[in-house]
Enzyme design. Sequence first.
Site, PDB file in Angstrom:
ATOM      1  N   ASP A 218      35.212  33.408  50.793  1.00 12.15           N
ATOM      2  CA  ASP A 218      36.497  33.815  51.335  1.00 12.15           C
ATOM      3  C   ASP A 218      37.573  33.258  50.422  1.00 12.15           C
ATOM      4  O   ASP A 218      37.385  33.225  49.211  1.00 12.15           O
ATOM      5  CB  ASP A 218      36.658  33.351  52.785  1.00 12.15           C
ATOM      6  CG  ASP A 218      37.556  34.285  53.591  1.00 12.15           C
ATOM      7  OD1 ASP A 218      38.569  34.749  53.038  1.00 12.15           O
ATOM      8  OD2 ASP A 218      37.258  34.556  54.757  1.00 12.15           O
ATOM      9  N   HIS A 293      34.811  37.578  35.603  1.00 10.12           N
ATOM     10  CA  HIS A 293      33.528  38.215  35.284  1.00 10.12           C
ATOM     11  C   HIS A 293      32.775  38.468  36.585  1.00 10.12           C
ATOM     12  O   HIS A 293      32.672  37.586  37.443  1.00 10.12           O
ATOM     13  CB  HIS A 293      32.674  37.330  34.379  1.00 10.12           C
ATOM     14  CG  HIS A 293      33.255  37.094  33.023  1.00 10.12           C
ATOM     15  ND1 HIS A 293      33.328  38.071  32.055  1.00 10.12           N
ATOM     16  CD2 HIS A 293      33.810  35.979  32.472  1.00 10.12           C
ATOM     17  CE1 HIS A 293      33.884  37.579  30.961  1.00 10.12           C
ATOM     18  NE2 HIS A 293      34.188  36.308  31.195  1.00 10.12           N
TER      19      HIS A 293
END
Length: 526
Positions: A218, A293
């Site tokens: 989260d 990434h």
Amino acid sequence: MHVNTLSVLSLVGLVPLAAARLSGSVGPLTSASAKAATKTCNVLDYGAAADKTTDLGAPLASAFADCKTGGLVYVPPGDYALESWAQLSGGKAWALQIDGTIYRTGTDGGNMIFIEHSSDFELFSSTSSGAMQGLGYEFHKDDNWSGPRLLRLYDVSDFALHDFILVDSPSFHLSLDTCSNGEVYNMAIRGGNHGALDGVDVWSTNIWIHDVEVTNKDECVTVKSPAQNILVENIYCNWSGGCGMGSLGADTNISDITYRNVYTWNSNQMMLIKSNGGSGTVSNVVLENFIGHGNAYSLDIDSAWSSMSTQSGDGVEFSNFTIRNWKGTEANGAERGPVKIICPNGAPCYEMYIEDFAMWTEEGDEQWYTCQSAFGSGFCLQSGSDYSSYEATTSTATSAPSGYSAPTMASDLTRDFGSTVSIPIPTIPTSFYPGATPYSALMGAQSSASANVRAVAFGTSAVVSRAGSSSRPAQTGSFLTKSTTAAAGSIMGPTAAAVQGVCAPPAGQGRGAARYGGHRRHGHRH
């Protein structure tokens, strides 16, 4: 001397010093060593035991009561149980040194440690290994996501929180609620791989958060409303939800926010600003030097975020955003493109500028950019000054942009930690962004330093401290020391000693560096 170094990549496009966003000094007003010299309250003297069974709650509260008007509360190394939560209210000129590990054994909601209505405060571990272990998996395996938070600060001013580890909270890990003039740094936060387990949430004024690693699924480091003058940098979202703002609803009031040097690996997004209806403004925001990434989303400004119910109002207005120097790759650019700026038709975004933004898809050979009711420059943003709403427009790229390649980090996780088994306590990393050295060395790594030290009385023993300061001429936009010329020393317990090194300034900024008490007070002008 601890020197900051940045890679060529991270130096590209650095903003002027005035854009650093802090409005004044941050950090405690007096040193931890001075507080300890005034009074030291060791929880072992109040009934605590490092046996992982005896409840630390009452001894911690009693120690605080004796040191709350000036002193240092000390939790020595060892394993402690916390069954009854500690609400520490009304402190002034005090510090909390946690060198042990605190394990949750209680099951109440709320906040395991709640610090409120305090000033001139510091929470730290002198060994950089002190921790809170929430054992949240015991809740999560039963699909319970409403257990206690680990650590919450409310109405705390002139403070620092550093060299501390938060692990596996049943709910949120760290909340900074209506605080001011604070600094959070050199931390590792590791939570379960699930929503509702936020890393750092901040809705405060004049806060510097830097050199922090977050693992969860989260919020990594997220700004909520209201918030002004927040600087977030050198952040490592390592298999996380990613950084963001929101959720934003009615009467949103956020301004002068900078995120820079943010590395995001295998997360939900690099930056998500989320709202659905609502009102108010978010203005004067810089998002620069982002590397990503394997993330689902990259830049995602979503004013129709479906995971929150629609709020009353025409929408939150976003203005004066600079998004600069983003590099790397997203997971699948055909499914979720690297630029998504969906602004409210009732409150179009304006003065939105995207510069030096180069990302490419890891899967497939195309990616998209989409904008709605958004004005500025770059990709799908429309020019002009009438700021009339328009429906979403999408453009597609079928070849990689030049310069998108970006480094990875050696500590990138290869798997998540799930949510139903115990999560190990990590060590705090020594790097949070490729090529960037943390502004302050870990306290635990400084105990063997030997230069420029002197002894400071600490009860019947001595604490080794760094004397004086190094300085440069004050410059507009530089960090300055403020309100002390005290010697610098970390408190390592009754028989130990430490030396504080001088931290490096933010890139391009000179800063006097009077160090003291395991910390220093920074002044920032612009």
